[in-house]
Enzyme design. Structure first.
Site, mmCIF file in Angstrom:
data_model
loop_
_atom_site.group_PDB
_atom_site.id
_atom_site.type_symbol
_atom_site.label_atom_id
_atom_site.label_comp_id
_atom_site.label_asym_id
_atom_site.label_seq_id
_atom_site.Cartn_x
_atom_site.Cartn_y
_atom_site.Cartn_z
ATOM 1 N N SER A 136 0.901 -0.986 0.103
ATOM 2 C CA SER A 136 -0.194 0.154 0.064
ATOM 3 C C SER A 136 0.868 1.298 -0.144
ATOM 4 O O SER A 136 1.977 1.003 0.418
ATOM 5 C CB SER A 136 -0.833 -0.040 1.383
ATOM 6 N N TYR A 171 -1.967 -1.787 10.340
ATOM 7 C CA TYR A 171 -1.897 -1.877 8.567
ATOM 8 C C TYR A 171 -0.479 -1.587 8.217
ATOM 9 O O TYR A 171 -0.081 -2.298 7.273
ATOM 10 C CB TYR A 171 -3.145 -1.243 8.019
HETATM 11 P P1 NAD Z 1 -11.310 -5.962 -0.877
HETATM 12 O O1 NAD Z 1 -11.836 -5.828 0.587
HETATM 13 O O2 NAD Z 1 -12.322 -5.368 -1.851
HETATM 14 O O3 NAD Z 1 -10.690 -7.374 -1.176
HETATM 15 C C1 NAD Z 1 -9.897 -7.849 -0.311
HETATM 16 C C2 NAD Z 1 -10.096 -9.395 -0.443
HETATM 17 O O4 NAD Z 1 -9.214 -10.445 0.127
HETATM 18 C C3 NAD Z 1 -11.566 -9.702 -0.219
HETATM 19 O O5 NAD Z 1 -12.145 -10.607 -1.386
HETATM 20 C C4 NAD Z 1 -11.417 -10.644 1.001
HETATM 21 O O6 NAD Z 1 -12.662 -11.683 1.064
HETATM 22 C C5 NAD Z 1 -10.229 -11.282 0.953
HETATM 23 N N1 NAD Z 1 -9.414 -11.975 2.249
HETATM 24 C C6 NAD Z 1 -9.632 -10.719 3.242
HETATM 25 N N2 NAD Z 1 -9.011 -11.667 4.411
HETATM 26 C C7 NAD Z 1 -8.877 -12.905 3.785
HETATM 27 C C8 NAD Z 1 -8.139 -14.151 4.194
HETATM 28 N N3 NAD Z 1 -7.955 -14.074 5.480
HETATM 29 N N4 NAD Z 1 -7.822 -15.341 3.436
HETATM 30 C C9 NAD Z 1 -8.534 -14.957 2.120
HETATM 31 N N5 NAD Z 1 -9.064 -13.937 1.567
HETATM 32 C C10 NAD Z 1 -9.183 -13.082 2.335
HETATM 33 O O7 NAD Z 1 -10.163 -4.961 -0.809
HETATM 34 P P2 NAD Z 1 -9.035 -4.330 -2.049
HETATM 35 O O8 NAD Z 1 -9.023 -2.953 -1.956
HETATM 36 O O9 NAD Z 1 -9.473 -5.047 -3.286
HETATM 37 O O10 NAD Z 1 -7.769 -4.865 -1.475
HETATM 38 C C11 NAD Z 1 -6.811 -5.719 -2.115
HETATM 39 C C12 NAD Z 1 -5.520 -5.519 -1.384
HETATM 40 O O11 NAD Z 1 -5.027 -4.203 -1.784
HETATM 41 C C13 NAD Z 1 -5.362 -5.449 0.157
HETATM 42 O O12 NAD Z 1 -4.118 -6.171 0.474
HETATM 43 C C14 NAD Z 1 -5.240 -4.001 0.424
HETATM 44 O O13 NAD Z 1 -4.839 -3.929 1.854
HETATM 45 C C15 NAD Z 1 -4.435 -3.482 -0.592
HETATM 46 N N6 NAD Z 1 -4.763 -1.752 -0.858
HETATM 47 C C16 NAD Z 1 -6.126 -1.474 -1.090
HETATM 48 C C17 NAD Z 1 -6.196 -0.057 -1.136
HETATM 49 C C18 NAD Z 1 -7.565 0.510 -1.685
HETATM 50 O O14 NAD Z 1 -7.658 1.663 -1.523
HETATM 51 N N7 NAD Z 1 -8.490 -0.307 -1.916
HETATM 52 C C19 NAD Z 1 -4.994 0.763 -1.254
HETATM 53 C C20 NAD Z 1 -3.851 0.243 -0.957
HETATM 54 C C21 NAD Z 1 -3.634 -1.424 -0.880
#
Ligand code: NAD
Length: 241
Positions: A129, A142
């Site tokens: 991130s 986080y």
């Molecule tokens: P999201 O919540 O839409 O997707 C996350 C996915 O991870 C979900 O499908 C959930 O079911 C799955 N998940 C969570 N815990 C789990 C576990 N223990 N085992 C298996 N699956 C699990 O979020 P996103 O925004 O698509 O996030 C994806 C990645 O991007 C994450 O690592 C998040 O930290 C990172 N991220 C997101 C953002 C943002 O603004 N959306 C910014 C920076 C980083």
């Protein structure tokens, strides 16, 4: 991993369109079926496995099953993540532990069980991130989990370069996914918070999941063949200031 909403759903569609065979691992079984069916209906190959990425036995079983079905593993996009809010004083200890367990230990487990299948080399991408690079108020768990992925990936890049396995980290900024929407909705004045995110982003908007998927595709493919141990930021300029 983390493939039913947000960033990996967009990546699964894009990778599949580039003729990749896509194995999706998530803890939400019914949602996996939805994405797998959608990709298959578009004429590409996909399968899904249910696993909690923080559980070694489940991750191994899921990765072994996907590798068996598709005849190996060439790319791991370790992306599943959760957020745990609060300062170190506020956050419940279990929430801190769980954030590290999913975001860091989960990435470790996926790599540990995928690498033995990468017999022809491969590419590993960890989603960290922008908050791996800067501090963030009431976000200690986080930021710690995401910053640690960068350290782990650098060491892995050294360990696995002789096997032709590249390891890189992708650092998205604010991306319009269920995770970001939950975070925005959790604020008292969610409209003001969403506007603040836009204001603090030089490109003046929240990013789209497909914009991160394209960076992941670059890191997965031979287009990035001279990159390993790198941290790639796609954050609309947020950490440039
Ligand atoms: P999201 O919540 O839409 O997707 C996350 C996915 O991870 C979900 O499908 C959930 O079911 C799955 N998940 C969570 N815990 C789990 C576990 N223990 N085992 C298996 N699956 C699990 O979020 P996103 O925004 O698509 O996030 C994806 C990645 O991007 C994450 O690592 C998040 O930290 C990172 N991220 C997101 C953002 C943002 O603004 N959306 C910014 C920076 C980083």
């Amino acid at each position: 991993t983390g493939g039913v909403s947000g960033i990996v759903a967009a990546s699964a569609r894009l990778f599949a369109a580039e003729v990749a065979r896509v194995g999706i691992i998530d803890r939400q079984a019914d949602e996996i079926d939805r994405i797998v069916n959608e990709i298959q209906a578009a004429g590409s190959k996909a399968c899904g496995q249910t696993a909690d990425v923080s559980r070694s036995d489940e991750v191994q079983q899921a990765i072994d099953a996907i590798a068996a079905q598709f005849g190996g593993t060439h790319v791991l996009f370790a992306n599943a993540g959760v957020s745990g809010h609060g300062s170190v004083v506020e956050i419940p200890e279990d929430d801190f532990r769980r954030t590290i367990e999913v975001n860091l230990f989960g990435g470790f487990l996926c790599a540990r069980h995928a690498i033995p299948h990468m017999t022809d080399g491969g590419s590993i991408i960890f989603t960290a991130s922008e908050l791996a690079l800067v501090g963030s108020k009431r976000n200690a768990a986080y930021t710690a989990s995401k910053a640690a992925l960068i350290g782990m990936a650098r060491s892995m890049a050294l360990d696995h370069a002789p096997d032709g396995i590249r390891v890189n980290v992708l650092c998205p900024g604010p991306i319009d996914t269920p995770m970001l929407r939950r975070s925005i909705d959790g604020h008292e004045d969610s409209a003001a918070y969403a506007q603040m995110i836009v204001d603090e982003t030089p490109l003046q908007r929240i990013g789209r999941p497909d914009e991160i998927a394209r960076v992941a595709l670059f890191l997965a493919s031979d287009d990035s063949s001279y990159m390993t141990g790198s941290t790639v930021v796609a954050d609309g300029g947020a950490t440039a200031q």
